[in-house]
Scaffold this motif. Structure first.
Motif, PDB file in Angstrom:
ATOM      1  N   THR A  30       0.841  -1.193   0.000  1.00 48.21           N
ATOM      2  CA  THR A  30       0.000   0.000   0.000  1.00 48.21           C
ATOM      3  C   THR A  30       0.874   1.240   0.000  1.00 48.21           C
ATOM      4  O   THR A  30       1.865   1.295   0.721  1.00 48.21           O
ATOM      5  CB  THR A  30      -0.894   0.020   1.260  1.00 48.21           C
ATOM      6  OG1 THR A  30      -1.677  -1.165   1.300  1.00 48.21           O
ATOM      7  CG2 THR A  30      -1.829   1.228   1.237  1.00 48.21           C
ATOM      8  N   SER A  31       0.508   2.228  -0.831  1.00 49.79           N
ATOM      9  CA  SER A  31       1.108   3.559  -0.771  1.00 49.79           C
ATOM     10  C   SER A  31       2.623   3.537  -0.956  1.00 49.79           C
ATOM     11  O   SER A  31       3.373   4.044  -0.134  1.00 49.79           O
ATOM     12  CB  SER A  31       0.755   4.205   0.581  1.00 49.79           C
ATOM     13  OG  SER A  31       1.002   5.588   0.539  1.00 49.79           O
ATOM     14  N   LEU A  32       3.059   2.951  -2.070  1.00 57.06           N
ATOM     15  CA  LEU A  32       4.491   2.911  -2.358  1.00 57.06           C
ATOM     16  C   LEU A  32       4.957   4.249  -2.919  1.00 57.06           C
ATOM     17  O   LEU A  32       4.209   4.946  -3.598  1.00 57.06           O
ATOM     18  CB  LEU A  32       4.783   1.805  -3.371  1.00 57.06           C
ATOM     19  CG  LEU A  32       4.475   0.380  -2.908  1.00 57.06           C
ATOM     20  CD1 LEU A  32       4.870  -0.611  -3.984  1.00 57.06           C
ATOM     21  CD2 LEU A  32       5.194   0.080  -1.594  1.00 57.06           C
ATOM     22  N   LYS A 138      -7.990   8.021   1.349  1.00 54.91           N
ATOM     23  CA  LYS A 138      -7.836   8.193   2.801  1.00 54.91           C
ATOM     24  C   LYS A 138      -7.037   7.078   3.459  1.00 54.91           C
ATOM     25  O   LYS A 138      -6.301   7.328   4.413  1.00 54.91           O
ATOM     26  CB  LYS A 138      -9.223   8.296   3.454  1.00 54.91           C
ATOM     27  CG  LYS A 138      -9.904   9.620   3.181  1.00 54.91           C
ATOM     28  CD  LYS A 138     -11.366   9.603   3.597  1.00 54.91           C
ATOM     29  CE  LYS A 138     -11.545   9.828   5.076  1.00 54.91           C
ATOM     30  NZ  LYS A 138     -12.987   9.972   5.431  1.00 54.91           N
ATOM     31  N   HIS A 139      -7.169   5.857   2.949  1.00 50.71           N
ATOM     32  CA  HIS A 139      -6.443   4.749   3.598  1.00 50.71           C
ATOM     33  C   HIS A 139      -4.934   4.914   3.464  1.00 50.71           C
ATOM     34  O   HIS A 139      -4.181   4.385   4.281  1.00 50.71           O
ATOM     35  CB  HIS A 139      -6.907   3.393   3.029  1.00 50.71           C
ATOM     36  CG  HIS A 139      -6.504   3.151   1.615  1.00 50.71           C
ATOM     37  ND1 HIS A 139      -5.450   2.358   1.268  1.00 50.71           N
ATOM     38  CD2 HIS A 139      -7.008   3.624   0.444  1.00 50.71           C
ATOM     39  CE1 HIS A 139      -5.325   2.337  -0.052  1.00 50.71           C
ATOM     40  NE2 HIS A 139      -6.254   3.094  -0.565  1.00 50.71           N
ATOM     41  N   THR A 140      -4.482   5.685   2.455  1.00 48.50           N
ATOM     42  CA  THR A 140      -3.036   5.902   2.301  1.00 48.50           C
ATOM     43  C   THR A 140      -2.526   6.971   3.259  1.00 48.50           C
ATOM     44  O   THR A 140      -1.324   7.127   3.432  1.00 48.50           O
ATOM     45  CB  THR A 140      -2.672   6.323   0.864  1.00 48.50           C
ATOM     46  OG1 THR A 140      -3.216   7.637   0.587  1.00 48.50           O
ATOM     47  CG2 THR A 140      -3.213   5.345  -0.166  1.00 48.50           C
ATOM     48  N   LEU A 141      -3.444   7.723   3.869  1.00 50.57           N
ATOM     49  CA  LEU A 141      -3.048   8.788   4.797  1.00 50.57           C
ATOM     50  C   LEU A 141      -3.023   8.304   6.249  1.00 50.57           C
ATOM     51  O   LEU A 141      -2.554   9.018   7.134  1.00 50.57           O
ATOM     52  CB  LEU A 141      -4.019   9.974   4.680  1.00 50.57           C
ATOM     53  CG  LEU A 141      -4.144  10.603   3.288  1.00 50.57           C
ATOM     54  CD1 LEU A 141      -5.177  11.716   3.302  1.00 50.57           C
ATOM     55  CD2 LEU A 141      -2.790  11.127   2.802  1.00 50.57           C
ATOM     56  N   CYS A 142      -3.539   7.114   6.484  1.00 52.78           N
ATOM     57  CA  CYS A 142      -3.540   6.577   7.840  1.00 52.78           C
ATOM     58  C   CYS A 142      -2.106   6.266   8.282  1.00 52.78           C
ATOM     59  O   CYS A 142      -1.245   5.973   7.456  1.00 52.78           O
ATOM     60  CB  CYS A 142      -4.379   5.287   7.909  1.00 52.78           C
ATOM     61  SG  CYS A 142      -6.122   5.540   7.483  1.00 52.78           S
ATOM     62  N   VAL A 143      -1.863   6.351   9.585  1.00 48.73           N
ATOM     63  CA  VAL A 143      -0.549   6.003  10.138  1.00 48.73           C
ATOM     64  C   VAL A 143      -0.735   4.884  11.152  1.00 48.73           C
ATOM     65  O   VAL A 143      -1.356   5.113  12.190  1.00 48.73           O
ATOM     66  CB  VAL A 143       0.122   7.225  10.804  1.00 48.73           C
ATOM     67  CG1 VAL A 143       1.520   6.837  11.328  1.00 48.73           C
ATOM     68  CG2 VAL A 143       0.210   8.388   9.832  1.00 48.73           C
ATOM     69  N   VAL A 145      -0.255   3.106   7.248  1.00 49.75           N
ATOM     70  CA  VAL A 145      -1.217   3.036   6.144  1.00 49.75           C
ATOM     71  C   VAL A 145      -2.095   1.802   6.313  1.00 49.75           C
ATOM     72  O   VAL A 145      -1.659   0.774   6.831  1.00 49.75           O
ATOM     73  CB  VAL A 145      -0.516   2.971   4.766  1.00 49.75           C
ATOM     74  CG1 VAL A 145       0.218   4.258   4.483  1.00 49.75           C
ATOM     75  CG2 VAL A 145       0.374   1.759   4.648  1.00 49.75           C
ATOM     76  N   LYS A 146      -3.356   1.942   5.875  1.00 47.77           N
ATOM     77  CA  LYS A 146      -4.272   0.805   5.911  1.00 47.77           C
ATOM     78  C   LYS A 146      -4.416   0.200   4.521  1.00 47.77           C
ATOM     79  O   LYS A 146      -4.105   0.848   3.515  1.00 47.77           O
ATOM     80  CB  LYS A 146      -5.648   1.269   6.395  1.00 47.77           C
ATOM     81  CG  LYS A 146      -5.728   1.563   7.893  1.00 47.77           C
ATOM     82  CD  LYS A 146      -7.162   1.847   8.300  1.00 47.77           C
ATOM     83  CE  LYS A 146      -7.280   2.008   9.813  1.00 47.77           C
ATOM     84  NZ  LYS A 146      -8.670   2.324  10.210  1.00 47.77           N
ATOM     85  N   CYS A 147      -4.935  -1.017   4.503  1.00 48.04           N
ATOM     86  CA  CYS A 147      -5.310  -1.649   3.236  1.00 48.04           C
ATOM     87  C   CYS A 147      -6.647  -1.028   2.807  1.00 48.04           C
ATOM     88  O   CYS A 147      -7.482  -0.690   3.651  1.00 48.04           O
ATOM     89  CB  CYS A 147      -5.456  -3.152   3.447  1.00 48.04           C
ATOM     90  SG  CYS A 147      -5.879  -4.075   1.965  1.00 48.04           S
ATOM     91  N   GLU A 223      -9.313  -3.103   5.169  1.00 50.20           N
ATOM     92  CA  GLU A 223      -9.604  -2.446   6.450  1.00 50.20           C
ATOM     93  C   GLU A 223     -10.562  -1.290   6.240  1.00 50.20           C
ATOM     94  O   GLU A 223     -10.479  -0.568   5.238  1.00 50.20           O
ATOM     95  CB  GLU A 223      -8.300  -1.914   7.061  1.00 50.20           C
ATOM     96  CG  GLU A 223      -7.327  -3.023   7.441  1.00 50.20           C
ATOM     97  CD  GLU A 223      -5.972  -2.458   7.825  1.00 50.20           C
ATOM     98  OE1 GLU A 223      -5.731  -2.286   9.038  1.00 50.20           O
ATOM     99  OE2 GLU A 223      -5.154  -2.192   6.925  1.00 50.20           O
ATOM    100  N   TRP A 224     -11.449  -1.088   7.185  1.00 49.39           N
ATOM    101  CA  TRP A 224     -12.430  -0.015   7.072  1.00 49.39           C
ATOM    102  C   TRP A 224     -11.766   1.353   7.248  1.00 49.39           C
ATOM    103  O   TRP A 224     -10.896   1.538   8.083  1.00 49.39           O
ATOM    104  CB  TRP A 224     -13.541  -0.197   8.107  1.00 49.39           C
ATOM    105  CG  TRP A 224     -14.553   0.913   8.050  1.00 49.39           C
ATOM    106  CD1 TRP A 224     -14.869   1.789   9.052  1.00 49.39           C
ATOM    107  CD2 TRP A 224     -15.351   1.272   6.924  1.00 49.39           C
ATOM    108  NE1 TRP A 224     -15.823   2.676   8.607  1.00 49.39           N
ATOM    109  CE2 TRP A 224     -16.134   2.382   7.309  1.00 49.39           C
ATOM    110  CE3 TRP A 224     -15.475   0.770   5.618  1.00 49.39           C
ATOM    111  CZ2 TRP A 224     -17.034   3.011   6.439  1.00 49.39           C
ATOM    112  CZ3 TRP A 224     -16.365   1.385   4.753  1.00 49.39           C
ATOM    113  CH2 TRP A 224     -17.127   2.494   5.166  1.00 49.39           C
TER     114      TRP A 224
END
Lengths: 282, 282
Positions: A30-32, A138-143, A145-147, A223-224
C-alpha cells in the motif's frame, strides 16, 4: 564522524522492494513511493487456464489480465526483471479444493510444474495519480497506512466454463460528491488497472447491493476507513482484482490454488505512466 | 409450359438479403438459411464515439464491438461488400435527445457526416450452430418465426464517460435442464457473439433480478415464447446487443442516435464458422 542516515521507510526501487518482500522485511504494498504497476496474482492448475483466461476476457473491469506464465514458470520477464512470483509478494493464500488451507510468506513448494500464474491489474497502480492530483485515498493517509476497504457485491460475473457463481468485488474510496467527476476522469485513463469507477454515491452502493455493509463499515476484505458525510463524502467503488480470487473459490475447482493476500501485491518495474501510453509495455 | 417455381421463402445470399431489406421486401433477420454473422447497429454523434468504444471494451459480453465506421461513412467493407448501413437493415429506430421519435425503413437523411456507426455482435449468429447440434431455439420453430424474447436485468453495466446508468439486457432461450451444459459448450466458442450464457435456470433468473418477468412472460423486447416446465425446460440467458441501445438511451445524450429495431439486424458476408477460427476476419 556523523551518524549514518536513518534507513529509508521503504525500499526505493521495485527490485529492492521485491527483495525486501522476499526476505520478509516488507509486508505491504500500500502507498508505495515508486509508482509502478502493481498486480494481483492467481496461480491455477494448468487445466483451468483456458477457462480462467476466458473469465478475465469476459469481465475485464474487475479481472484485467496483464500476463500469464507458461506452466511451471514463476517469472514475468516483461514486467519485472529478476522477479520470482513465488517469493516476491509479501504474503500468499494457499487453497486446496476451494478451501483456504494456509497463509504463506512464499510458495516455492506449492507452485508445481503444472501451475500457471496470472497477473491481473490492481487499483493500487492508480492511487499515485489520485494523490498527485490532490485526491489522496484516505487509507493511504492513515498512520500506519491501511489496506483499501473491499466489498463483495450482489453483481454476478459473466461465467466462463468451470468458473460459475462469481460476483464482482469492489474497492472503496471516499470522496466529496463534488469531486467524483474529476476522480472518475483521472482513473478512466488506467484502463487495465480497473479504469473508472463502477459506481458511486449511496445510490451506487444500493445498485451494487452493498449499501448496508458500507454504511456499517463491514468490509469483506481490507480495512475499514470512514466516510465523512459531514464534509460531503460519498463512497466511490472500483472493480477489484480480488474478484477472480473469489470466483475461483466459488467454483469449487479441485487441486491447489495460490493467490496473493489482499493488499499484498506483486510490484512490477513498469512505470504507471507508461502503461496507458501509445506503446504500453504490458 | 410448367408454372414457374414458387419464389424462395427467403433470399439465398447475404447480399441478396441486404438488397431485399433495402427494397422493403424482407422484414426480419430471424432464422436465416445462410449462417453469416449478424450485427446490432448503433449510430452516434462522433463526440460520443470514444466513450462508447470504452463502454463496449468494459462490457464485452453484452457489447462485443466488431467494427466502427469513420465519421459519415455508412459502409463496412471488411464485413459486407457493397452494403449500405443506412438502408440494408429491415427497420431502424431514430432517437433524439434520448427519446424514440421515429421508426424508419431507412435512415439516409438522419445519418449525417458527423455520425459514427458501431456494429456489435449478435446471438442470432450462433443460433445456426445450436440448431445444427439438435438444439433449435424455440422461437425459430414458430410459424411464422418469432423474435427472440429479451429482458432488461437488474445487473448494472460498467459505466464509461457519458454512458452511466445502463443495465445488462439478455436474450432468453428455453432448454431442458439436462441440455444446459451442452448448450453452454456450443455457444462458448462464439466469443464475439456474446459467447456462453450469462445465467441459466430459475436461480439464474433470480440472480439477474428478472424471475417474475420471465415467469409471467413479460418481455421488454422481442416476443414471448413459452418455457415448458413439464418437459424440464428452464430459461437460459445470453448477453444481448440491445444492451448498448438501452445504455445510450439511459445516458440522455443529446442529438440524433440511430439503432436497428430489435430482431432486425445487419447481415454480414462473414460465415459464422470463420469468425472464431485462427484468423478471424472481424
Amino acid at each position: 564522524m556523523p551518524p549514518p542516515p536513518p534507513p529509508p521507510s521503504q525500499p526505493q526501487t521495485p527490485h529492492d522492494l521485491r527483495l525486501a518482500c522476499r526476505n520478509g522485511t516488507h509486508t505491504t504494498t500500500t502507498s508505495l513511493s515508486s509508482p509502478t504497476v502493481q498486480c494481483n496474482l492467481l496461480v491455477l492448475p494448468s487445466r483451468y487456464a483456458p477457462s480462467f483466461t476466458q473469465l478475465c476476457a469476459r469481465n475485464p473491469v474487475s479481472c484485467p489480465l496483464l500476463y500469464s506464465t507458461f506452466p511451471g514458470s514463476k517469472t514475468a520477464p516483461p514486467l519485472a526483471v529478476g522477479a520470482n512470483l513465488a517469493t516476491d509478494l509479501p504474503r500468499y493464500n494457499v487453497y486446496r479444493d476451494g478451501k483456504l488451507v494456509a497463509e504463506r510468506a512464499e510458495v516455492e513448494e506449492e507452485w508445481t510444474a503444472d501451475h500457471v500464474g496470472f497477473l491481473i491489474g490492481c487499483s493500487y497502480s492508480f492511487e499515485w495519480a489520485l494523490s498527485a492530483a490532490g485526491f489522496p485515498p484516505k487509507h493511504t493517509l492513515c498512520v500506519p497506512v491501511k489496506c483499501v476497504p473491499m466489498f463483495r457485491t450482489a453483481v454476478p460475473l459473466a461465467p466462463a466454463g468451470e468458473f460459475t457463481g462469481g460476483c464482482l468485488v469492489v474497492s472503496m474510496r471516499a470522496y466529496r460528491e463534488r469531486d467524483v467527476a474529476e476522480v472518475r476522469r483521472i482513473t478512466r485513463a488506467f484502463r487495465r488497472q480497473h479504469g473508472e469507477p463502477v459506481a458511486w454515491g449511496w445510490a451506487g452502493a444500493r445498485m451494487l447491493g452493498i449499501e448496508e455493509k458500507v454504511r456499517k463499515g463491514l468490509v469483506d476484505f481490507g480495512e475499514w476507513v470512514g466516510i465523512d458525510g459531514e464534509v460531503g463524502e460519498v463512497p466511490v467503488f472500483w472493480g477489484c482484482g480480488v474478484t477472480p480470487q473469489v470466483a475461483v473459490m466459488e467454483s469449487g475447482i479441485q487441486g491447489v490454488v495460490i493467490s496473493h493476500v489482499p493488499g499484498c501485491m506483486f510490484v512490477t518495474d513498469v512505470p504507471v505512466e507508461e502503461e496507458e501510453g501509445p506503446n504500453p509495455k504490458l
